[in-house]
Design a protein around this motif. Structure first.
Motif, short mmCIF file in Angstrom:
data_model
loop_
_atom_site.label_atom_id
_atom_site.label_comp_id
_atom_site.label_asym_id
_atom_site.label_seq_id
_atom_site.Cartn_x
_atom_site.Cartn_y
_atom_site.Cartn_z
N THR A 1 0.84 -1.20 0.00
CA THR A 1 0.00 0.00 0.00
C THR A 1 0.87 1.25 0.00
O THR A 1 0.65 2.19 -0.79
N ALA A 2 1.88 1.26 0.87
CA ALA A 2 2.78 2.42 0.95
C ALA A 2 3.52 2.62 -0.36
O ALA A 2 3.64 3.75 -0.87
N LYS A 3 4.01 1.55 -0.95
CA LYS A 3 4.74 1.63 -2.22
C LYS A 3 3.85 2.17 -3.33
O LYS A 3 4.28 2.98 -4.16
N SER A 4 2.59 1.73 -3.36
CA SER A 4 1.68 2.17 -4.42
C SER A 4 1.33 3.64 -4.30
O SER A 4 0.98 4.29 -5.30
N LEU A 5 1.41 4.18 -3.08
CA LEU A 5 1.09 5.58 -2.85
C LEU A 5 2.29 6.50 -3.04
O LEU A 5 2.14 7.72 -3.14
N ALA A 6 3.50 5.92 -3.10
CA ALA A 6 4.71 6.73 -3.17
C ALA A 6 4.78 7.66 -4.39
O ALA A 6 5.34 8.76 -4.27
N PRO A 7 4.24 7.29 -5.56
CA PRO A 7 4.29 8.24 -6.68
C PRO A 7 3.43 9.49 -6.46
O PRO A 7 3.61 10.49 -7.15
N TYR A 8 2.51 9.42 -5.51
CA TYR A 8 1.53 10.50 -5.32
C TYR A 8 1.72 11.29 -4.04
O TYR A 8 1.22 12.41 -3.93
N TYR A 9 2.41 10.70 -3.05
CA TYR A 9 2.55 11.33 -1.74
C TYR A 9 3.96 11.14 -1.19
O TYR A 9 4.71 10.27 -1.64
N VAL B 1 5.45 9.52 1.62
CA VAL B 1 4.87 8.45 2.44
C VAL B 1 5.75 8.10 3.64
O VAL B 1 6.95 7.84 3.48
N THR B 2 5.14 8.07 4.81
CA THR B 2 5.75 7.50 6.00
C THR B 2 4.99 6.22 6.33
O THR B 2 3.77 6.25 6.50
N LEU B 3 5.71 5.11 6.42
CA LEU B 3 5.12 3.82 6.78
C LEU B 3 5.54 3.49 8.20
O LEU B 3 6.73 3.47 8.50
N ILE B 4 4.56 3.23 9.05
CA ILE B 4 4.83 2.91 10.45
C ILE B 4 4.33 1.51 10.76
O ILE B 4 3.13 1.22 10.61
N TYR B 5 5.25 0.64 11.16
CA TYR B 5 4.90 -0.69 11.66
C TYR B 5 4.84 -0.61 13.18
O TYR B 5 5.85 -0.35 13.83
N SER B 6 3.66 -0.83 13.74
CA SER B 6 3.53 -0.74 15.20
C SER B 6 3.26 -2.13 15.78
O SER B 6 2.50 -2.91 15.22
#
Length: 271
Positions: free
Chosen positions: A183-191, A193-198
């Motif tokens: 999901t984060a990778k797919s959004l990277a061209p548009y935003y 992105v900070t991905l947080i694994y909690s």
């Protein structure tokens, strides 16, 4: 949804807006106090955001009540047809909709999604691995960041369940860490992105039993060293591998941290 919304790729958009993708594990989702705190903290994150959740423990409990055996290999669930029905009900229904309802109560306009909804994440069934047939388990082929972006720009916060589909009418059980990374990778061209694994620890620890041994930063090179020395092992390996792959695919930053510290200011930063 308006056809006038235009989400342009990075090449055409100079100043990308920030977005935060938070993955929360089943241990937190299934604990009332932790879930309440997590959702309050998530609602306090400013701007655009996405929540990805697990739910394996609840699936095991429901399967047991139905007389369905849960089988695991290397920490991965074997998903036969009966178990596929259970995880679809639990992940896509019980857990997902409970989270969505709770987010509405704290002012977040949330929409629960599986990968099948809007065709946002498509997978293929995992091939035999070391002679093990994992059944209806999906390995992701593609995620549609543009479709998610259109929802997000309409003011919607996606809540992603760990389920995908194969395009041929079959649902597939899919690892939640992988869902978050894709999901984060797919959004990277548009935003931006900070991905947080909690999860339950403050981050990646040199000694898993000592919270004071937090490793503040991990790079490709240091990961190879930590892995070879046995400092990082077990279930943390695929989490860091997913994180590094996300960085390589254009995600700006990945943070592994405690579920009570999802503000992006604490934990292990993957660069």
């Amino acid at each position: 949804m308006s056809d006038n919304i235009s989400i342009m790729p990075d090449a055409a958009k100079h100043d990308k807006q920030p977005i935060t993708v938070v993955k929360v594990g089943g241990a937190v989702v299934e604990d009332e106090a932790q879930l309440t705190q997590l959702l309050a903290d998530f609602s306090a994150i400013e701007g655009r955001k996405v929540l990805v959740h697990g739910g394996g423990r609840r699936a095991t409990q429901v399967a047991s009540r139905l007389g369905i055996e849960s089988r695991m290999v290397g920490g991965r669930r074997i998903t036969d047809r009966d178990m596929l029905e259970v995880v679809t009900m639990v992940y896509g229904g019980l857990v997902n909709k409970n989270i969505v309802a709770r987010l509405q109560s704290v002012g977040v306009c949330a929409l629960g999604l599986t990968g099948a909804d809007m065709d946002v994440i498509r997978s293929h069934r995992r091939p035999l691995k070391d002679g093990v047939d994992f059944g209806f388990v999906g390995d992701v082929e593609k995620a549609d960041g543009e479709a998610l972006s259109r929802l997000i720009e309409a003011g919607v916060t996606p809540v992603m369940a760990p389920l995908t589909h194969d395009g041929n009418g079959n649902m597939l059980n899919t690892n939640a860490d992988t869902i978050a990374a894709e999901t984060a990778k797919s959004l990277a061209p548009y935003y931006d992105v900070t991905l947080i694994y909690s999860f339950e620890k403050p981050g990646v620890m040199a000694d898993p039993d000592d919270d004071s041994t937090l490793i503040p930063e991990i790079t490709h090179d240091s990961f190879l060293r930590l892995r070879s020395e046995g400092v990082v092992s077990g279930g943390m390996l695929p989490k860091i591998e997913n994180a590094l792959a996300a960085i390589d695919a254009g995600v700006a930053r990945v943070i592994i941290t405690k579920a009570t510290a999802i503000d992006g200011k604490h934990g292990t930063v993957i660069r």
